[in-house]
Design an enzyme around this catalytic site. Structure first.
Site, PDB file in Angstrom:
ATOM      1  CE  LYS A 153      -7.060   1.174  10.277  1.00  0.00           C
ATOM      2  NZ  LYS A 153      -5.863   0.350  10.396  1.00  0.00           N
ATOM      3  CG  ASP A 175      -8.179 -11.875   3.455  1.00  0.00           C
ATOM      4  OD1 ASP A 175      -7.304 -10.924   4.462  1.00  0.00           O
ATOM      5  OD2 ASP A 175      -8.849 -11.723   2.729  1.00  0.00           O
ATOM      6  CG  ASP A 207      -1.406  -5.974   0.017  1.00  0.00           C
ATOM      7  OD1 ASP A 207      -2.135  -5.741  -0.521  1.00  0.00           O
ATOM      8  OD2 ASP A 207      -0.766  -4.414   0.818  1.00  0.00           O
ATOM      9  N   GLY A 219       1.040  -0.951   0.013  1.00  0.00           N
ATOM     10  CA  GLY A 219       0.136  -0.127   0.721  1.00  0.00           C
ATOM     11  C   GLY A 219       0.658   0.944   0.622  1.00  0.00           C
ATOM     12  CE  LYS A 262     -13.676 -12.182   7.215  1.00  0.00           C
ATOM     13  NZ  LYS A 262     -14.028 -12.702   5.477  1.00  0.00           N
ATOM     14  CB  THR A 322      -0.094  10.426   6.088  1.00  0.00           C
ATOM     15  OG1 THR A 322      -0.312  10.740   7.186  1.00  0.00           O
ATOM     16  CG2 THR A 322       1.320  10.617   5.673  1.00  0.00           C
ATOM     17  CE1 TYR A 358      -4.394 -10.795  20.908  1.00  0.00           C
ATOM     18  CE2 TYR A 358      -2.506 -11.480  21.396  1.00  0.00           C
ATOM     19  CZ  TYR A 358      -3.943 -11.892  20.417  1.00  0.00           C
ATOM     20  OH  TYR A 358      -4.030 -13.824  20.578  1.00  0.00           O
ATOM     21  CE1 TYR A 392      -9.227   2.570   8.256  1.00  0.00           C
ATOM     22  CE2 TYR A 392     -10.238   4.423   9.133  1.00  0.00           C
ATOM     23  CZ  TYR A 392      -8.703   3.829   8.286  1.00  0.00           C
ATOM     24  OH  TYR A 392      -7.388   4.383   8.342  1.00  0.00           O
TER      25      TYR A 392
HETATM   26  P1  NAD Z   1      -3.427   1.645   0.992  1.00  0.00           P
HETATM   27  O1  NAD Z   1      -5.271   0.976   0.967  1.00  0.00           O
HETATM   28  O2  NAD Z   1      -2.717   1.915   0.302  1.00  0.00           O
HETATM   29  O3  NAD Z   1      -2.765   0.767   1.761  1.00  0.00           O
HETATM   30  C1  NAD Z   1      -3.784  -0.934   2.911  1.00  0.00           C
HETATM   31  C2  NAD Z   1      -3.051  -1.715   1.953  1.00  0.00           C
HETATM   32  O4  NAD Z   1      -3.800  -2.670   2.949  1.00  0.00           O
HETATM   33  C3  NAD Z   1      -3.149  -2.084   0.588  1.00  0.00           C
HETATM   34  O5  NAD Z   1      -1.693  -2.486  -0.050  1.00  0.00           O
HETATM   35  C4  NAD Z   1      -3.832  -3.419   0.694  1.00  0.00           C
HETATM   36  O6  NAD Z   1      -4.201  -4.246  -0.873  1.00  0.00           O
HETATM   37  C5  NAD Z   1      -3.735  -4.511   1.968  1.00  0.00           C
HETATM   38  N1  NAD Z   1      -4.975  -5.017   2.694  1.00  0.00           N
HETATM   39  C6  NAD Z   1      -6.154  -4.522   2.964  1.00  0.00           C
HETATM   40  N2  NAD Z   1      -7.281  -5.318   3.457  1.00  0.00           N
HETATM   41  C7  NAD Z   1      -5.512  -6.374   3.492  1.00  0.00           C
HETATM   42  C8  NAD Z   1      -5.590  -7.679   3.905  1.00  0.00           C
HETATM   43  N3  NAD Z   1      -6.800  -8.172   4.478  1.00  0.00           N
HETATM   44  N4  NAD Z   1      -5.036  -8.702   3.712  1.00  0.00           N
HETATM   45  C9  NAD Z   1      -3.741  -8.028   3.030  1.00  0.00           C
HETATM   46  N5  NAD Z   1      -3.784  -7.228   2.408  1.00  0.00           N
HETATM   47  C10 NAD Z   1      -4.368  -5.604   3.387  1.00  0.00           C
HETATM   48  O7  NAD Z   1      -4.065   2.050   2.182  1.00  0.00           O
HETATM   49  P2  NAD Z   1      -2.550   3.476   3.194  1.00  0.00           P
HETATM   50  O8  NAD Z   1      -3.133   4.665   3.331  1.00  0.00           O
HETATM   51  O9  NAD Z   1      -1.340   3.124   2.789  1.00  0.00           O
HETATM   52  O10 NAD Z   1      -3.261   3.458   4.758  1.00  0.00           O
HETATM   53  C11 NAD Z   1      -2.046   2.697   5.444  1.00  0.00           C
HETATM   54  C12 NAD Z   1      -2.897   2.115   6.810  1.00  0.00           C
HETATM   55  O11 NAD Z   1      -2.899   3.350   7.685  1.00  0.00           O
HETATM   56  C13 NAD Z   1      -4.515   1.382   7.023  1.00  0.00           C
HETATM   57  O12 NAD Z   1      -4.579   0.698   7.970  1.00  0.00           O
HETATM   58  C14 NAD Z   1      -5.182   3.100   7.556  1.00  0.00           C
HETATM   59  O13 NAD Z   1      -5.869   2.300   8.575  1.00  0.00           O
HETATM   60  C15 NAD Z   1      -4.272   3.776   7.972  1.00  0.00           C
HETATM   61  N6  NAD Z   1      -4.298   4.576   8.016  1.00  0.00           N
HETATM   62  C16 NAD Z   1      -3.727   5.812   7.013  1.00  0.00           C
HETATM   63  C17 NAD Z   1      -3.897   7.335   6.833  1.00  0.00           C
HETATM   64  C18 NAD Z   1      -3.679   8.046   5.632  1.00  0.00           C
HETATM   65  O14 NAD Z   1      -3.529   8.830   5.467  1.00  0.00           O
HETATM   66  N7  NAD Z   1      -3.574   7.889   4.783  1.00  0.00           N
HETATM   67  C19 NAD Z   1      -4.468   7.733   7.771  1.00  0.00           C
HETATM   68  C20 NAD Z   1      -4.545   7.173   8.880  1.00  0.00           C
HETATM   69  C21 NAD Z   1      -4.440   5.364   9.263  1.00  0.00           C
END
Ligand code: NAD
Ligand code: UDP
Length: 315
Positions: free
Chosen positions: A149, A56, A31, A10, A91, A175, A159, A145
């Site tokens: 979280k 997954d 991923d 991601g 999930k 971000t 844990y 969501y």
């Molecule tokens: P993103 O969608 O680019 O990355 C998420 C990644 O998780 C993707 O590559 C997706 O394919 C993978 N994924 C989702 N479900 C999955 C599963 N069941 N099994 C395996 N892989 C799975 O989003 P991001 O912006 O990079 O966010 C990454 C994390 O940071 C997330 O947990 C998000 O909640 C958290 N977050 C991001 C932001 C932001 O501003 N970018 C803010 C708050 C929290």
């Protein structure tokens, strides 16, 4: 260290992988590509310190060998994505966090959860400190969501308390940067894509809602410091430069020299869209010695350069 990153293909996960590799560690990215892309890690193919596992993480995670740290970043993250995948989002926040914690426990590894400012919901205190318990509607569209979280945080603390595990929780505020998906629906790729195409920027509502935008490099530095710390309570990581979405649109148009202005799209605003959001970062400053370094205009310029290339390639 051998570090496992769920969601490693991601936006954030791939930047984290780059950082750990640059620091001399090896990285296992897990991923299922539901919202990520192999393009984000294609530059790492052939790097013998990097492995990719297509899986997954809501299902049992099996990884042979030692692991020193598990960073759980897998989850749809943009509102458009988690509304499209509501059950997968719940999930991965619940079962995925459980599996990632179980793996960390079995390997005696340190664990870091990517949580979010969304745990504060539509906040009633401003700025948000880590001890604020939030204002979340569990049955609203964002509940899938936010509650995933919040549950994940509760599980991590259980844990930590029950199994004495070394755990960390980061609450990430908005971000942005290279490798966001152009069509992920978040305001940064939407606005920059529109600006590059010379279109008007779509402001939802009247644009008075506020956010604080941090550049990805600043976040990554904060995450590394948090992982290396001994602090197990949640830590906000974000900038404190609060800006209305209308002003943000004006800055994007200015930085990208887009003459097309702004168009209001009230009907596209998602119910429960927080009206304000700003972190109190005292904890990050005092515990981690962390402060953001990249100015919004500088980060936007870098991100616009990236998206200009992406649009050139795809059109
Ligand atoms: P993103 O969608 O680019 O990355 C998420 C990644 O998780 C993707 O590559 C997706 O394919 C993978 N994924 C989702 N479900 C999955 C599963 N069941 N099994 C395996 N892989 C799975 O989003 P991001 O912006 O990079 O966010 C990454 C994390 O940071 C997330 O947990 C998000 O909640 C958290 N977050 C991001 C932001 C932001 O501003 N970018 C803010 C708050 C929290
Ligand atoms: N937004 C907007 N135009 C867009 C996309 C988003 O005005 O094209 C607004 C959205 O309504 C929200 C803010 O920008 O108030 C930030 O949205 P984003 O989806 O980036 O993330 P959020 O902070 O809401 O999780």
């Amino acid at each position: 260290m051998r570090v496992l990153i769920t969601g490693g293909a991601g936006f954030l996960g791939s930047h984290l992988a780059d950082r750990f590799l640059a620091d001399g560690h090896s990285v296992v990215a897990v991923d299922n590509l539901i919202t990520g892309s192999q393009d984000n890690i294609s530059h790492l193919a052939g790097n013998r310190n990097f492995e990719f596992i297509y899986h997954d993480v809501s299902n049992f995670i099996h990884v042979p060998g030692t692991i020193d740290a598990v960073l759980h970043f897998a989850s749809p993250a943009s509102p458009i994505d988690y509304l499209k995948y509501p059950i997968q989002t719940l999930k991965v926040g619940a079962l995925g966090t459980h599996n990632a914690l179980g793996l960390a426990r079995a390997k005696n590894a340190r664990f870091l959860l990517a949580s979010t400012s969304e745990v504060y919901g539509n906040p009633l205190i401003h700025p948000q400190t880590e001890d604020y318990a939030g204002n979340v509607d569990p049955v609203g569209p964002r509940g899938v969501y936010d509650e995933a979280k919040r549950y994940a945080e509760a599980l991590v603390m259980a844990y930590h308390r029950e199994h004495n595990m070394e755990t960390r929780i980061v609450r990430i505020f908005n971000t942005y940067g290279p490798r966001m998906r152009l069509d992920d629906g978040r305001v940064v790729p939407n606005f920059i894509g529109q600006a590059i195409r010379g279109e008007s920027l779509t402001v939802y509502g009247d644009g008075s809602q506020t956010r604080c935008f941090q550049y990805v490099d600043d976040l990554i530095e904060g995450l590394v410091r948090l992982l290396n710390s001994d602090f197990s309570e949640p830590v906000n990581i974000g900038t404190t430069r609060e800006i209305s979405i209308l002003d943000f649109a004006k800055i994007v148009n200015q930085v990208s020299e887009n003459p097309s202005g702004i168009v209001y799209k009230d009907q596209l605003r998602i119910a429960g869209d927080p009206q304000t959001r700003k972190p109190d970062t005292t904890r990050a400053k005092t515990v981690l010695g962390w402060q953001p370094q990249v100015e919004l205009e500088t980060g936007l310029t870098r991100t616009i350069q990236y998206f200009t290339k992406v649009i050139d390639i795809t059109t």
